[in-house]
Scaffold this motif. Structure first.
Motif, PDB file in Angstrom:
ATOM      1  N   ARG A 111      33.861  31.797  69.743  1.00 22.33           N
ATOM      2  CA  ARG A 111      32.778  30.839  69.972  1.00 22.33           C
ATOM      3  C   ARG A 111      33.318  29.561  70.617  1.00 22.33           C
ATOM      4  O   ARG A 111      32.725  29.014  71.542  1.00 22.33           O
ATOM      5  N   TRP A 112      34.443  29.100  70.105  1.00 22.27           N
ATOM      6  CA  TRP A 112      35.043  27.848  70.591  1.00 22.27           C
ATOM      7  C   TRP A 112      35.410  27.985  72.062  1.00 22.27           C
ATOM      8  O   TRP A 112      35.104  27.129  72.890  1.00 22.27           O
ATOM      9  N   HIS A 113      36.110  29.092  72.366  1.00 20.73           N
ATOM     10  CA  HIS A 113      36.625  29.257  73.719  1.00 20.73           C
ATOM     11  C   HIS A 113      35.507  29.444  74.747  1.00 20.73           C
ATOM     12  O   HIS A 113      35.576  28.891  75.844  1.00 20.73           O
ATOM     13  N   THR A 114      34.488  30.223  74.394  1.00 22.47           N
ATOM     14  CA  THR A 114      33.436  30.518  75.379  1.00 22.47           C
ATOM     15  C   THR A 114      32.308  29.487  75.348  1.00 22.47           C
ATOM     16  O   THR A 114      31.535  29.394  76.297  1.00 22.47           O
ATOM     17  N   GLY A 115      32.162  28.768  74.235  1.00 23.84           N
ATOM     18  CA  GLY A 115      31.010  27.868  74.089  1.00 23.84           C
ATOM     19  C   GLY A 115      29.719  28.657  73.913  1.00 23.84           C
ATOM     20  O   GLY A 115      28.622  28.126  74.063  1.00 23.84           O
ATOM     21  N   ARG A 116      29.836  29.950  73.571  1.00 23.91           N
ATOM     22  CA  ARG A 116      28.659  30.810  73.365  1.00 23.91           C
ATOM     23  C   ARG A 116      28.548  31.163  71.881  1.00 23.91           C
ATOM     24  O   ARG A 116      29.561  31.224  71.191  1.00 23.91           O
ATOM     25  N   SER A 117      27.325  31.460  71.435  1.00 24.62           N
ATOM     26  CA  SER A 117      27.148  31.654  69.993  1.00 24.62           C
ATOM     27  C   SER A 117      27.068  33.117  69.571  1.00 24.62           C
ATOM     28  O   SER A 117      27.380  33.459  68.447  1.00 24.62           O
ATOM     29  N   ARG A 118      26.615  33.994  70.448  1.00 20.92           N
ATOM     30  CA  ARG A 118      26.276  35.360  70.005  1.00 20.92           C
ATOM     31  C   ARG A 118      27.496  36.283  69.980  1.00 20.92           C
ATOM     32  O   ARG A 118      28.463  36.062  70.701  1.00 20.92           O
ATOM     33  N   ALA A 119      27.358  37.325  69.167  1.00 19.68           N
ATOM     34  CA  ALA A 119      28.393  38.365  69.149  1.00 19.68           C
ATOM     35  C   ALA A 119      27.715  39.724  69.031  1.00 19.68           C
ATOM     36  O   ALA A 119      26.601  39.828  68.492  1.00 19.68           O
ATOM     37  N   ILE A 120      28.380  40.735  69.544  1.00 21.85           N
ATOM     38  CA  ILE A 120      27.894  42.120  69.421  1.00 21.85           C
ATOM     39  C   ILE A 120      28.896  42.885  68.562  1.00 21.85           C
ATOM     40  O   ILE A 120      30.115  42.741  68.737  1.00 21.85           O
ATOM     41  N   ALA A 121      28.370  43.648  67.613  1.00 20.04           N
ATOM     42  CA  ALA A 121      29.224  44.471  66.745  1.00 20.04           C
ATOM     43  C   ALA A 121      28.534  45.826  66.560  1.00 20.04           C
ATOM     44  O   ALA A 121      27.446  46.045  67.097  1.00 20.04           O
ATOM     45  N   PHE A 122      29.162  46.714  65.796  1.00 22.01           N
ATOM     46  CA  PHE A 122      28.684  48.106  65.759  1.00 22.01           C
ATOM     47  C   PHE A 122      28.253  48.554  64.376  1.00 22.01           C
ATOM     48  O   PHE A 122      28.829  48.135  63.364  1.00 22.01           O
ATOM     49  N   PHE A 123      27.245  49.413  64.357  1.00 23.18           N
ATOM     50  CA  PHE A 123      26.888  50.070  63.094  1.00 23.18           C
ATOM     51  C   PHE A 123      28.074  50.926  62.660  1.00 23.18           C
ATOM     52  O   PHE A 123      28.737  51.566  63.483  1.00 23.18           O
ATOM     53  N   GLY A 124      28.340  50.911  61.383  1.00 24.75           N
ATOM     54  CA  GLY A 124      29.483  51.663  60.850  1.00 24.75           C
ATOM     55  C   GLY A 124      30.737  50.809  60.759  1.00 24.75           C
ATOM     56  O   GLY A 124      31.695  51.182  60.087  1.00 24.75           O
ATOM     57  N   ALA A 125      30.733  49.646  61.426  1.00 26.08           N
ATOM     58  CA  ALA A 125      31.940  48.806  61.415  1.00 26.08           C
ATOM     59  C   ALA A 125      32.083  48.089  60.081  1.00 26.08           C
ATOM     60  O   ALA A 125      31.087  47.703  59.467  1.00 26.08           O
ATOM     61  N   PHE A 126      33.330  47.927  59.651  1.00 24.96           N
ATOM     62  CA  PHE A 126      33.598  47.074  58.494  1.00 24.96           C
ATOM     63  C   PHE A 126      34.643  46.050  58.909  1.00 24.96           C
ATOM     64  O   PHE A 126      35.720  46.398  59.380  1.00 24.96           O
ATOM     65  N   HIS A 127      34.300  44.759  58.736  1.00 26.92           N
ATOM     66  CA  HIS A 127      35.217  43.705  59.174  1.00 26.92           C
ATOM     67  C   HIS A 127      35.621  42.774  58.039  1.00 26.92           C
ATOM     68  O   HIS A 127      36.349  41.809  58.283  1.00 26.92           O
ATOM     69  N   GLY A 128      35.119  43.007  56.819  1.00 20.80           N
ATOM     70  CA  GLY A 128      35.546  42.163  55.703  1.00 20.80           C
ATOM     71  C   GLY A 128      34.374  41.565  54.953  1.00 20.80           C
ATOM     72  O   GLY A 128      33.212  41.799  55.290  1.00 20.80           O
ATOM     73  N   ARG A 129      34.703  40.759  53.924  1.00 24.51           N
ATOM     74  CA  ARG A 129      33.664  40.327  52.990  1.00 24.51           C
ATOM     75  C   ARG A 129      33.408  38.834  52.992  1.00 24.51           C
ATOM     76  O   ARG A 129      32.631  38.341  52.176  1.00 24.51           O
ATOM     77  N   THR A 130      34.058  38.066  53.839  1.00 26.92           N
ATOM     78  CA  THR A 130      33.667  36.658  53.967  1.00 26.92           C
ATOM     79  C   THR A 130      32.425  36.603  54.863  1.00 26.92           C
ATOM     80  O   THR A 130      32.051  37.611  55.466  1.00 26.92           O
ATOM     81  N   TYR A 131      31.791  35.411  54.991  1.00 27.14           N
ATOM     82  CA  TYR A 131      30.471  35.407  55.632  1.00 27.14           C
ATOM     83  C   TYR A 131      30.468  35.872  57.091  1.00 27.14           C
ATOM     84  O   TYR A 131      29.622  36.678  57.482  1.00 27.14           O
TER      85      TYR A 131
END
Ligand SMILES: Cc1ncc(COP(=O)(O)O)c(C=O)c1O
Length: 384
Positions: A140-160
């Motif tokens: 977000r910092w580098h691009t100045g953009r807010s959105r992200a795309i991720a995938f169903f089935g993905a697990f990236h962790g338990r923080t927010y």
């Protein structure tokens, strides 16, 4: 070094759980948070290579490696020696405030073995989820953009942030809303025949462009695409040949960053140091954890220098992050295999991590390159 007293493994001599384990399970139930997602009543006593002994003296073959954490096996003698050596010298050093050679050594070594030719930098964290948080903030910092795309089935962790990127199971999210906004999920190609052809292009990538980027997320607002090269928690799905190269092209077309989560698939588990090397793709950010320090809490986003060098990241490095860097540095120094070589076929991790020394350590024989990663599938089927 305990080598399970040369006993045959597995060796089960009590009913399970045994009497000592049963007593500890009862105390655990009274004092420990019910948030832990334990599914086996195994109470561990000690470990050695691929073997775990429980408190009743039963010996088990450990097919989970602590969910992909003990990449060099339990209590590898080199790892134990590095911890013992360091414990007598310096246990804590705040990387937020000061400098420390083993951190620098490890960062340099990792950037040298990372896929691709661009110079890179490392930012130490304690857990995989923190590495993903840092990756999201950096994107977000580098691009100045807010959105992200991720995938169903993905697990990236338990923080927010990591939880918001995950699309695996309702149990991870239920009751925790509101999550981080502006994250769009799309299907991960599972056995998609149309994505098998690198030349023709990947249909699943085209679909992202034709749907998400046309209907809900303007491309110039998308900071990053987050992807596991091999989905782990979501059910062990391997990216088809055209998928990751297709994502790379899509990202380049729209100035979107490609963030690869190798928390579970990285550090030699697929026969290459990084799973993404199988697709010959250079990500902008690689998130690492788990096997990087074979049991010590160490993680990181490894980012192309063009972005991490241009910003001052603040407010996210935990004071203790990178403390056990010496352990990973020790492991990493053994990785003398040059990058982009053919994957070793047997005893994969042993070969990868012991370099030219050979190893008398009791490694399981993976039999094929993806062995270590695929084996972990045994731990995957948790309730939704
Ligand atoms: C692919 C992946 N990313 C991130 C995480 C989170 O890592 P940690 O549990 O160290 O926070 C996990 C944990 O299983 C994982 O498998």
């Amino acid at each position: 070094m305990w080598l399970f007293d040369n006993k045959a493994v597995p060796s089960i001599k009590t009913t399970l759980p045994g009497p000592k384990a049963q007593a500890l399970l009862e105390r655990d139930q009274q004092y420990m948070s019910p948030s832990y997602t334990r599914i086996y009543p195994l109470v561990c006593e000690r470990g050695s290579g691929a073997v775990i002994e429980d408190v009743d003296g039963n010996l088990f073959l450990d097919f989970t490696a602590g969910i992909a954490v003990t990449a060099t096996g339990h209590c590898h003698p080199d790892v134990v020696a590095a911890i013992q050596d360091q414990a007598g010298k310096l246990i804590h050093m705040s990387g937020t405030d000061f400098y420390y050679q083993p951190q620098i050594d490890l960062a340099q070594r990792l950037t040298e073995v990372a896929p691709g030719v661009s110079p890179k930098r490392v930012f130490f964290t304690n857990s995989g989820a923190e590495a993903l948080e840092a990756g999201l903030k950096l994107a977000r910092w580098h691009t100045g953009r807010s959105r992200a795309i991720a995938f169903f089935g993905a697990f990236h962790g338990r923080t927010y942030g990591a939880m918001s990127l995950s699309g695996s199971k309702l149990v991870h999210r239920r009751g925790f809303s509101p999550l981080v906004p502006d994250i769009h999920h799309i299907a991960f190609p599972r056995g998609c025949k149309m994505c098998s052809d690198v030349v023709a292009g990947c249909a699943c990538v085209k679909q992202i462009e034709d749907t998400v980027l046309k209907r809900v997320a303007p491309p110039d607002e998308v900071a990053a695409i987050f992807v596991e090269p091999i989905q782990g928690e979501g059910g062990y799905h391997v990216s088809p040949p055209g998928f990751l190269p297709g994502l790379r092209d899509l990202c380049d077309k729209y100035g979107i960053l490609l963030v690869v989560d190798e928390v579970q698939s990285g550090m030699g588990r697929t026969g290459r140091m990084f799973a993404v090397e199988h697709w010959d793709v250079e990500p902008d950010i690689i998130c690492l954890a788990k096997g990087i320090a074979s049991g010590m809490p160490l993680a990181m986003p490894l980012a192309r220098q063009m972005m991490s060098g241009s910003t001052r990241q603040s407010g996210e490095l935990p004071g203790s992050a990178g403390d056990p860097g010496f352990v990973a540095a020790r492991i990493c120094r053994q990785c003398s295999r040059p990058r982009r070589t053919a994957p070793p076929r047997t005893a994969t991790n042993a070969a990868a991590f012991s370099g030219s020394r050979g190893s008398a350590w009791p490694w399981p024989d993976d039999g094929y390159g993806c062995g270590a990663h695929a084996r972990n599938g045994i731990a995957r089927s948790r309730p939704a």
